[in-house]
Every structure is written in C-alpha cells, then in structure tokens.
Motif scaffolding. Structure first.
Motif, PDB file in Angstrom:
ATOM      1  N   LYS A 121       0.859  -1.184   0.000  1.00 51.66           N
ATOM      2  CA  LYS A 121       0.000   0.000   0.000  1.00 51.66           C
ATOM      3  C   LYS A 121       0.893   1.232   0.000  1.00 51.66           C
ATOM      4  O   LYS A 121       1.835   1.329   0.781  1.00 51.66           O
ATOM      5  N   GLY A 122       0.575   2.165  -0.881  1.00 55.11           N
ATOM      6  CA  GLY A 122       1.362   3.388  -0.944  1.00 55.11           C
ATOM      7  C   GLY A 122       1.003   4.351   0.183  1.00 55.11           C
ATOM      8  O   GLY A 122       0.237   4.020   1.093  1.00 55.11           O
ATOM      9  N   ILE A 123       1.539   5.563   0.093  1.00 54.24           N
ATOM     10  CA  ILE A 123       1.304   6.585   1.117  1.00 54.24           C
ATOM     11  C   ILE A 123       0.619   7.778   0.474  1.00 54.24           C
ATOM     12  O   ILE A 123       1.049   8.266  -0.577  1.00 54.24           O
ATOM     13  N   ALA A 124      -0.439   8.267   1.104  1.00 61.66           N
ATOM     14  CA  ALA A 124      -1.129   9.462   0.615  1.00 61.66           C
ATOM     15  C   ALA A 124      -0.459  10.725   1.156  1.00 61.66           C
ATOM     16  O   ALA A 124      -0.110  11.635   0.413  1.00 61.66           O
ATOM     17  N   TYR A 125      -0.261  10.753   2.487  1.00 58.91           N
ATOM     18  CA  TYR A 125       0.327  11.929   3.130  1.00 58.91           C
ATOM     19  C   TYR A 125       1.285  11.508   4.236  1.00 58.91           C
ATOM     20  O   TYR A 125       1.177  10.414   4.811  1.00 58.91           O
TER      21      TYR A 125
ATOM     22  N   LEU B  80       1.664  19.170   6.593  1.00 64.60           N
ATOM     23  CA  LEU B  80       1.118  18.035   5.841  1.00 64.60           C
ATOM     24  C   LEU B  80       1.824  18.001   4.496  1.00 64.60           C
ATOM     25  O   LEU B  80       1.846  19.001   3.779  1.00 64.60           O
ATOM     26  N   GLU B  81       2.395  16.876   4.150  1.00 63.58           N
ATOM     27  CA  GLU B  81       3.102  16.750   2.879  1.00 63.58           C
ATOM     28  C   GLU B  81       2.508  15.612   2.072  1.00 63.58           C
ATOM     29  O   GLU B  81       2.347  14.495   2.573  1.00 63.58           O
ATOM     30  N   GLU B  82       2.150  15.932   0.838  1.00 65.35           N
ATOM     31  CA  GLU B  82       1.667  14.886  -0.047  1.00 65.35           C
ATOM     32  C   GLU B  82       2.830  13.952  -0.351  1.00 65.35           C
ATOM     33  O   GLU B  82       3.906  14.391  -0.758  1.00 65.35           O
ATOM     34  N   ALA B  83       2.625  12.676  -0.139  1.00 64.86           N
ATOM     35  CA  ALA B  83       3.735  11.719  -0.216  1.00 64.86           C
ATOM     36  C   ALA B  83       4.147  11.442  -1.654  1.00 64.86           C
ATOM     37  O   ALA B  83       3.310  11.358  -2.557  1.00 64.86           O
ATOM     38  N   THR B  84       5.456  11.297  -1.851  1.00 65.76           N
ATOM     39  CA  THR B  84       6.007  10.833  -3.122  1.00 65.76           C
ATOM     40  C   THR B  84       7.083   9.801  -2.804  1.00 65.76           C
ATOM     41  O   THR B  84       7.589   9.746  -1.667  1.00 65.76           O
ATOM     42  N   VAL B  85       7.427   9.005  -3.789  1.00 65.91           N
ATOM     43  CA  VAL B  85       8.528   8.065  -3.597  1.00 65.91           C
ATOM     44  C   VAL B  85       9.799   8.827  -3.254  1.00 65.91           C
ATOM     45  O   VAL B  85      10.570   8.434  -2.383  1.00 65.91           O
TER      46      VAL B  85
END
Length: 373
Positions: A339-343, A354-359
């Motif tokens: 499962k990836g990460i949203a934030y 709050l940071e929008e998640a990226t690889v």
C-alpha cells in the motif's frame, strides 16, 4: 600448549575447524578480522583469523615442557610472569569474542560501504533488504573494478528501493471521489490530519467540504473537529448510529468532499472493528485511508494493519515523522502490505505540517539526502 592458526569466512566456520582439531577443550588465544591484500583486496570478502591452543599431555611430555599441574605449583610458590601474561591474554580474548558477536554483519564488504550500511541498519530497514542493497553495490563495484563514493552508493540503493515501490500509489486524495474515510487507532492524530487535508481541499482546490464524526466516545474529539470546521466554515454532523450516518450523508449531499472521522479505539478488540462495519457504509464512492504514527513500534503497526485488513484501505497516512529517527519501519510497512502513502505529517500546524507523499520524499527521509523522485 599446541597452537594453530585458522582462517575462515566467519567466526562460526573458524570455531568448527577448531573443534574438529582440538575438541571442546580448545582455548581461543586471539581473533581478528583481516582484509585480503593486493590491489583488488577491497573487492574480496574480509575473513576471520583465529589462533587456538590446546594442552595435550602426550605432547607436553615429549617436549619436556612443564605440565599444567607443575604450572599451578609454580604459581603457588611465586608469581609466574608467563602464567599471568596468559591470563591477561585470555581476558582480552573474551573481550574480543564479545565484540565479535556485536560486530556488524556486513564485515565482508569494503570499508567504504560501512557508513551507508550502518545508516540503513540504524533506520531499521529490513535486514534482508539491506543485504540485497549491499550485494548490488558490491557487485557493481567489482564489475567496474573501482570503489564508489557514498553518493554513488546512495544512488544504487535509491534505484533498488524505487523498483520495489514502482507499482504502489503515492499522493493525496482523489478529488473525483466524494467521501474520504480515515481509520486508525487512538492517538495517531486522525482528527488533525483530516483537518489538514480538508483545509488543502478547500483552499487549494476550491472544494466545498463537510465533516462527519463517528467518534462519539470522546466529547473532546467532537469539539476538536468542530473547532477546525468552524475555522473552515464547514458543517459537522455527528453519527451515533447507522441511521445517523445515513441522515448525515443526506444533509451533506451538496458538498464536494465529505471527510469521515472515525473513533480512535483499541482495534485489537474485534468488537470495535465490527461496530465500525455496522456504522459506515463502505460501498459508497469512498476512499479509505489507514493512519499510523511513525513513532509506533513496527510490530504494533503490523498488528493494526492486519486488524484493518478486511476494510478497503487504499493507502497509508503516516503521522509524527518529526518525532522519530527511524524511517525504515514506514518503508517496510509500505512494501510488505503493498500500500502506498497518501500523506506524511510532521507537526500540529493546520494545514502547513502536511506533505503529499512521493517516492522521492520517502527515500530522502530514509537516505538523508536530497533527491528528486
């Protein structure tokens, strides 16, 4: 005393050779890690060198050396420098053996690789993944017959980690879906996180937002959400039952996005999981996120994720990243549960922390280096 030197890839292998020759009564006199010599020595595995000894009565008699009993008698009649020296050596050997047990499991790799491997280990990244990364770096170094800088090693590790994350979803809420449902245990910061995401949706994306809270166990939680909602001039509906939830949906029908704040409970108890199923209609056009605190032990995070496994969780949200030094468990959770990460959040300020998640930003935290995704 009969002595013999052994060289092996590991201490375990060296000890097996010692026992084969001398049995369990052998004495380890010294133990060192040696690097193969020569121009290409840094590309060869480090080895363990052990010197072992054993008192054989027959050998002592033939050699004319004093027996162990004679040595003891000599010691009682006056100090024997050689015996005292041997005792000191034995004490040092014991310390060496203790140190060897605590030594890095990456001794077979060049010294230039140790700082980064230690970094990944300290970050609590899965040992098997650290080993895979080490093997890939070492293989590339041997192929190119050169040592790599730490920056070059980081790039190789980054490539490996990005491969594992390639098919997982990263990034914030899907603005095409109306309902955003946030699950998680108590104390992870669900309400504050919902307020941050809602504020971004309102301010940056110009969406009309509303809130439903099912956290009816704590008056303070309802009031906290009302405070945030008032700042955003957004309505809040409280749902005590499934009927209340359906009525809340009707009242907020004109909103673009409705954020659902669930109760923070001990979800190790199946009753609370069942209550949640009865209360919320998960068949709606809904995105569901599981909020976990990065400060939580990995074993506990796993238990929580498994308990929520029957819900349609699309992504994780990780909070409190500013309160931990170990990002490895976050990466481990993402890859193991696919499962990836949203934030990712790193403070209490709404909506700033709050940071929008990226690889890319996940790997930056893990490797402590500036890198773009």
């Amino acid at each position: 005393m009969k002595m013999k030197k052994y060289t092996a890839d590991t201490m375990v292998q060296a000890m097996q050779q010692v026992r084969k020759d001398f049995g369990d009564e052998a004495v380890i006199l010294s133990s060192t890690i040696v690097q193969p010599k020569g121009l290409l020595g840094m590309f060869r595995k480090k080895r363990v060198e052990v010197v072992a000894g054993f008192d054989e009565p027959a050998v002592l008699k033939e050699s004319g050396l004093p027996s162990a009993d004679e040595m003891v008698q000599s010691a009682t009649s006056g100090p024997d420098p050689s015996l005292e020296e041997l005792k000191q050596d034995m004490r040092e050997v014991k310390l060496l053996l203790k140190a060897a047990k605590k030594s890095s499991s990456f001794d077979q790799y060049p010294d230039s690789m140790q700082p980064l491997l230690d970094r990944l280990t300290a970050q609590e990244l899965k040992p098997e993944l650290v080993r895979t990364a080490a093997d890939r770096i070492f293989s590339r170094m041997k192929e190119e017959k050169t040592d790599f800088t730490e920056a070059e090693q980081r790039q190789i590790i980054k490539e490996l980690l990005k491969e594992e994350l390639a098919d997982l979803p990263f990034g914030g809420v899907n603005l095409k879906k109306k309902y955003v449902n946030v699950l998680g245990p108590t104390g992870v910061g669900k309400t504050t996180t919902i307020a941050k995401i809602a504020a971004r949706s309102l301010i940056e994306n110009k969406r009309k937002v509303g809130f439903i809270t099912t956290d009816t166990y704590r008056i303070a939680a309802i009031e906290q959400l009302r405070t945030y909602a008032n700042l955003l001039q957004a309505p809040v509906e409280v749902a005590y039952t499934a009927d209340d939830f359906r009525q809340a949906l009707e009242k907020l029908a004109d909103k673009d996005i409705v954020f659902i704040d669930t109760a923070g409970r001990n979800y190790k108890e199946l009753k609370f999981v069942d209550d949640l199923k009865q209360l919320i209609d998960f068949n709606l056009e809904m995105e569901t996120y599981l909020v976990l605190a990065a400060t939580t032990k990995e074993s506990d995070m796993r238990a929580i994720a498994e308990q929520f496994g029957e819900f349609p969780i699309g992504q994780f949200i990780f909070t409190k990243l500013d309160e931990t030094e170990s990002i490895g468990p976050v990466y481990n959770m993402v890859t193991d549960f696919q499962k990836g990460i949203a934030y990712m959040t790193d403070g209490q300020e709404v909506p700033e922390d709050l940071e929008e998640a990226t690889v890319g930003n996940l790997l930056t935290l893990l490797l402590e280096e500036g890198a773009d995704a």
